[in-house]
Scaffold this motif. Structure first.
Motif, PDB file in Angstrom:
ATOM      1  N   GLU A   1       0.936  -1.214   0.026  1.00 49.68           N
ATOM      2  CA  GLU A   1       0.036  -0.024  -0.040  1.00 49.68           C
ATOM      3  C   GLU A   1       0.922   1.305  -0.088  1.00 49.68           C
ATOM      4  O   GLU A   1       0.532   2.201  -0.820  1.00 49.68           O
ATOM      5  N   GLN A   2       1.902   1.176   0.705  1.00 48.50           N
ATOM      6  CA  GLN A   2       2.925   2.375   0.763  1.00 48.50           C
ATOM      7  C   GLN A   2       3.348   2.695  -0.413  1.00 48.50           C
ATOM      8  O   GLN A   2       3.379   3.785  -0.840  1.00 48.50           O
ATOM      9  N   LEU A   3       3.919   1.562  -1.290  1.00 45.17           N
ATOM     10  CA  LEU A   3       4.613   1.693  -2.391  1.00 45.17           C
ATOM     11  C   LEU A   3       3.516   2.378  -3.559  1.00 45.17           C
ATOM     12  O   LEU A   3       3.896   3.414  -4.398  1.00 45.17           O
ATOM     13  N   ILE A   4       2.208   1.714  -3.407  1.00 47.06           N
ATOM     14  CA  ILE A   4       1.234   2.473  -4.408  1.00 47.06           C
ATOM     15  C   ILE A   4       1.054   3.968  -4.128  1.00 47.06           C
ATOM     16  O   ILE A   4       0.846   4.618  -5.160  1.00 47.06           O
ATOM     17  N   ASN A   5       1.014   4.189  -2.851  1.00 46.40           N
ATOM     18  CA  ASN A   5       0.758   5.639  -2.628  1.00 46.40           C
ATOM     19  C   ASN A   5       1.880   6.458  -3.133  1.00 46.40           C
ATOM     20  O   ASN A   5       1.674   7.632  -3.815  1.00 46.40           O
ATOM     21  N   LEU A   6       3.098   5.940  -3.125  1.00 52.62           N
ATOM     22  CA  LEU A   6       4.315   6.698  -3.519  1.00 52.62           C
ATOM     23  C   LEU A   6       4.135   6.813  -4.796  1.00 52.62           C
ATOM     24  O   LEU A   6       4.696   7.869  -5.490  1.00 52.62           O
TER      25      LEU A   6
ATOM     26  N   LYS B   1       1.326   6.813  -6.790  1.00 55.15           N
ATOM     27  CA  LYS B   1       0.268   7.822  -7.157  1.00 55.15           C
ATOM     28  C   LYS B   1       0.687   9.227  -6.942  1.00 55.15           C
ATOM     29  O   LYS B   1       0.511  10.118  -7.628  1.00 55.15           O
ATOM     30  N   GLU B   2       1.586   9.639  -5.860  1.00 57.75           N
ATOM     31  CA  GLU B   2       1.980  10.928  -5.628  1.00 57.75           C
ATOM     32  C   GLU B   2       3.159  11.016  -6.327  1.00 57.75           C
ATOM     33  O   GLU B   2       4.007  12.376  -5.937  1.00 57.75           O
ATOM     34  N   ASN B   3       3.679  10.130  -7.173  1.00 59.75           N
ATOM     35  CA  ASN B   3       4.883  10.685  -8.022  1.00 59.75           C
ATOM     36  C   ASN B   3       6.081  10.865  -7.130  1.00 59.75           C
ATOM     37  O   ASN B   3       6.954  11.739  -7.664  1.00 59.75           O
ATOM     38  N   GLU B   4       6.513  10.412  -6.087  1.00 59.99           N
ATOM     39  CA  GLU B   4       7.451  10.497  -5.018  1.00 59.99           C
ATOM     40  C   GLU B   4       8.564   9.568  -5.564  1.00 59.99           C
ATOM     41  O   GLU B   4       9.065   8.362  -5.029  1.00 59.99           O
ATOM     42  N   ILE B   5       9.153   9.892  -6.872  1.00 57.30           N
ATOM     43  CA  ILE B   5      10.217   8.935  -7.401  1.00 57.30           C
ATOM     44  C   ILE B   5      11.369   8.670  -6.413  1.00 57.30           C
ATOM     45  O   ILE B   5      11.467   7.355  -6.344  1.00 57.30           O
ATOM     46  N   ASP B   6      11.890   9.314  -5.606  1.00 57.86           N
ATOM     47  CA  ASP B   6      13.172   9.050  -4.891  1.00 57.86           C
ATOM     48  C   ASP B   6      12.593   7.873  -3.799  1.00 57.86           C
ATOM     49  O   ASP B   6      13.288   7.022  -3.562  1.00 57.86           O
ATOM     50  N   ALA B   7      11.658   8.364  -3.116  1.00 56.48           N
ATOM     51  CA  ALA B   7      11.226   7.489  -1.761  1.00 56.48           C
ATOM     52  C   ALA B   7      10.968   5.971  -2.510  1.00 56.48           C
ATOM     53  O   ALA B   7      10.961   5.127  -1.979  1.00 56.48           O
ATOM     54  N   PHE B   8      10.111   6.079  -3.735  1.00 53.79           N
ATOM     55  CA  PHE B   8       9.597   4.895  -4.214  1.00 53.79           C
ATOM     56  C   PHE B   8      10.657   3.801  -4.601  1.00 53.79           C
ATOM     57  O   PHE B   8      10.799   2.804  -4.171  1.00 53.79           O
ATOM     58  N   ARG B   9      11.910   4.483  -5.368  1.00 61.62           N
ATOM     59  CA  ARG B   9      12.833   3.866  -5.839  1.00 61.62           C
ATOM     60  C   ARG B   9      13.682   3.192  -4.819  1.00 61.62           C
ATOM     61  O   ARG B   9      13.961   2.105  -4.783  1.00 61.62           O
ATOM     62  N   GLU B  10      13.661   4.018  -3.675  1.00 63.18           N
ATOM     63  CA  GLU B  10      14.592   3.454  -2.641  1.00 63.18           C
ATOM     64  C   GLU B  10      13.773   2.276  -1.862  1.00 63.18           C
ATOM     65  O   GLU B  10      14.591   1.320  -1.735  1.00 63.18           O
ATOM     66  N   GLU B  11      12.579   2.195  -1.880  1.00 61.77           N
ATOM     67  CA  GLU B  11      11.839   1.171  -1.195  1.00 61.77           C
ATOM     68  C   GLU B  11      11.668  -0.160  -2.042  1.00 61.77           C
ATOM     69  O   GLU B  11      12.154  -1.115  -1.586  1.00 61.77           O
ATOM     70  N   PHE B  12      11.541   0.400  -3.366  1.00 59.32           N
ATOM     71  CA  PHE B  12      11.132  -0.478  -4.365  1.00 59.32           C
ATOM     72  C   PHE B  12      12.313  -1.550  -4.710  1.00 59.32           C
ATOM     73  O   PHE B  12      12.309  -2.607  -4.910  1.00 59.32           O
TER      74      PHE B  12
ATOM     75  N   PHE C   1       1.941   2.687 -15.863  1.00 58.64           N
ATOM     76  CA  PHE C   1       2.591   3.913 -16.550  1.00 58.64           C
ATOM     77  C   PHE C   1       3.355   4.429 -15.598  1.00 58.64           C
ATOM     78  O   PHE C   1       4.607   5.157 -16.123  1.00 58.64           O
ATOM     79  N   ALA C   2       3.075   5.093 -14.410  1.00 60.64           N
ATOM     80  CA  ALA C   2       3.781   5.619 -13.519  1.00 60.64           C
ATOM     81  C   ALA C   2       5.195   5.062 -13.149  1.00 60.64           C
ATOM     82  O   ALA C   2       6.240   5.596 -13.138  1.00 60.64           O
TER      83      ALA C   2
END
Lengths: 458, 458
Positions: free
Chosen positions: B15-20, B22-33, B54-55
């Motif tokens: 859920e956290q990743l999906i939120n990131l 959606k909010e286009n938080e590239i850096d935070a998403f990449r770090e977790e993912f 797409f995102a």
């Protein structure tokens, strides 16, 4: 072409080896035989008769025999016989030289007394390792793991880790993954040999190891272990206790055996046989012994079906034509039930169906039943109408097919889910069992409808 | 307990990743993912809807996406859709970055034109490697091998071989087995990394390598490849052409996938479904589409059974009680046939049944049929006699069961052997098919006997 030539070649080699054994040509035999891959040695051993096996034991060391014995696959009850052919000391030494996990597999087939006596005369260190593994329940991670792994410390350099690896390599099950532990033997990381050899020799292990290490609990089901190794493409998986102490590792070759076993198991149960693996080599009596239990159960279930139809004897006496559609309706019910069963059993085995997905599966199966039942029901109605020229009969058979397919599909999916909930292996609700249940249901529906609407039938 | 906690944890992370996303938080998403295992990344990807995909494409490099795409398992027809969602250049780069064998698997699902267009815009070197593999037929060693292997020369030192390994490790599929070739690229030996790291650095490879290297031909069936790797516990197997040139290697993870696929395949066919793997995620329409073909075929085979019974309508009209044993006899025939079929199909698949063993198998099955038929026949005769008080009826049903079981067991074993001879996959003579054939045979025997001896029946 080449394959048959290869087989010729193998046959020739085998005959030559047997002659050398018979003529007691130790040196010549050893030279040829020890050059073969252990798997081929095992295959050769399985073909020998008792006299030749005795000759073989004379010519090999316990360690050489251990390599062969790891590969031997005979029916469980035969291990005891093979071991008692050997000198007890030779057998004990051989067991000690085997991979601990393989030795445990063999010992698990013996009487408790015999196990105790081998462990007593065995090298103490090996006996201790085996005793540890003998505790674990069958089909758990503990039962398939080996304790012959290499563990290193996080505060070592790559150079010193490589030295340990070089030293321990001969006795370890794998050196391609090395697990990192802290002072209390807790698992803290993993490093592959690939990463080790490309790393700078002075780096600390803690800087190059991966801390994201996937481990399984020692009590984990072996099927789940296989699933994890398959999905994540691991070559080795660490096994820990509930406090994350590293207890052992499971290597990919053991998991391949587990996968084979489990797949074969589900398959056998769907076919209604106790097991399929070594049946091809069995005698007709052996084969019959494996199949008869199911056939006898089915016979009595079939009697129930017969007595159920017997209750509709009046209906049958008046409209004998009804009887000709019994196999069709029963067959459709049985098959659609088996289809639904197979999907559910595989879904549970592969972990695709989780607790929350069960209701979803049942709803989906019910809808699937409506679609397949509707399609087949309409087809049947039309065919019977055209063939017998009786629309009411057609509609009766068609509606029976429709209702039967919905109920049978649901039954097929529900029973394995229910058994899984009760912690029973869902595969035992196997093909023939579900087929017979659905036979009963379909006949109840068909004759129930027929009796109710009999006055409309020609 | 722990397992459900783990699942909670995973859900939260997802859920956290999906939120990131959606909010286009590239850096935070990449770090977790990017910290997740590729398999988990793949699972996450499969759950996303189109907008989120797409995102995701925006946030990852083609190389990072390649790691995920290697893990993605969707129905074959969906690969085309996924690729066309991406920018063509991005898709081509991603395909180039994937393991060659995985990229080929994906490309095999696309239209020829689309394959050609991706290969045109792709990095030339990668395109050439892919083109080479695209030639090989499905289900052969060539189709599952990879060309990203490391080969060394026999006249090198261990030190120089290790240097090659360190340099090539990042791009190679495995470095744990290194194959040795001569100047003409003929395969001449193999050495494991285990042996390399314990060997003295100045030794020549020719002195430490093993010359007993097992290789498979590029046209070998993938099932045979899996069997060899399982039996010999190999982590990698070299693939050669008919002149022993080394063409590629097959790694153990690919073989695990093959084993899974083949076991699942045999299992599905026994249950009469086209495939079982991803069915659990499908819609009811998808599931019905996979099952209906079989059900419709069975419907028409069932009509044949019905018309066969119809021919005995006179017999039925006179002795309606005969009808109640139809399901029992048909069911026994179907089940014993399925048992024999399952044993034969598995025997062929595992290579246990060789050409010369076929006659032996048929003789054994015939004898097995006599034993099971005899036992069940006697049991049926007694039960029916006690139940219906009619010994002639009991004997009639009992003899039918006896004869049926012999014929059905033989049919079950003969049909897959015959299909194997014709080079057809024996598993297609699947459960439902054999069941229906045996239905027909059993009815013919039962009503044939009944009509002949009708005058003796009460």
């Amino acid at each position: 072409m080449t394959e048959s030539m290869e087989r010729e070649e193998q046959k020739r080699l085998q005959e030559q080896l047997i002659n050398l054994l018979k003529e007691n040509e130790i040196d010549a035999f050893r030279e040829e035989f020890l050059d073969m891959h252990p798997y081929d040695q095992g295959q050769f051993f399985e073909e020998l008769d008792e006299d030749l096996r005795f000759a073989l034991y004379e010519m090999l060391s316990p360690e050489e025999m251990a390599n062969i014995f790891e590969q031997v696959e005979v029916p469980e009850e035969d291990y005891q016989d093979l071991l008692s052919e050997m000198h007890p000391m030779f057998a004990a030494d051989m067991l000690a030289e085997m991979s601990t996990d393989d030795a445990v597999d063999v010992l698990n087939e013996l009487d408790k007394e015999q196990v105790a006596s081998y462990l007593t005369i065995m090298d103490e260190e090996a006996a201790d390792e085996i005793k540890e593994l003998l505790h674990y329940e069958e089909y758990t991670a503990g039962s398939i793991m080996t304790t012959e792994f290499i563990a290193i410390k996080a505060n070592q350099t790559v150079r010193s880790a490589m030295q340990i690896l070089r030293r321990e390599a001969p006795g370890a099950e794998t050196i391609y993954y090395t697990f990192v532990v802290d002072e209390q033997k807790h698992l803290v990381g993993v490093i592959s040999l690939r990463d080790l050899i490309v790393a700078d020799e002075e780096t600390m292990i803690s800087d190059v190891m991966s801390e994201r290490v996937v481990a399984v609990s020692v009590a984990e089901d072996q099927e789940e272990v296989a699933r994890i190794m398959r999905d994540y493409n691991f070559l080795a998986l660490p096994v820990v206790d509930f406090q994350q102490h590293l207890l052992g590792i499971i290597t990919v070759d053991d998991v391949i055996d587990v996968m084979d076993e489990e797949a074969s198991d589900d398959y056998s149960k769907l076919a209604g046989i106790s097991d399929v693996d070594d049946t091809a080599g069995n005698s007709p009596f052996g084969a019959a012994k494996k199949r008869l239990p199911w056939l006898i159960i089915l016979l009595f279930l079939g009697m129930m079906t017969a007595s159920l139809i017997g209750r509709f004897e009046d209906t049958l006496n008046q409209v004998a034509i009804l009887a000709i559609f019994i196999p069709l309706i029963g067959g459709m019910a049985g098959n659609t039930g088996t289809q639904a069963l197979a999907v559910a059993v595989r879904g549970i085995a592969t972990g695709e169906i989780q607790e929350e997905g069960k209701l979803k599966l049942l709803v989906r199966e019910a809808l699937t039943g409506v679609i397949t039942g509707g399609s087949c029901g309409i087809a049947v109605t039309l065919v019977v109408y055209v063939w017998q020229g009786d629309f009411i009969l057609g509609a009766l058979v068609g509606i029976s097919v429709f209702a039967t397919l919905i109920v049978a599909t649901l039954t097929g999916a529900f029973i394995p889910l229910f058994m899984h909930r009760l912690k029973i292996d869902p595969a035992v609700a196997s093909g023939p069992f579900i087929t017979t249940i659905n036979d009963l249901i379909s006949i109840l529906i068909y004759f129930g409808l027929a009796t109710t609407f009999m006055s409309y039938l020609k």
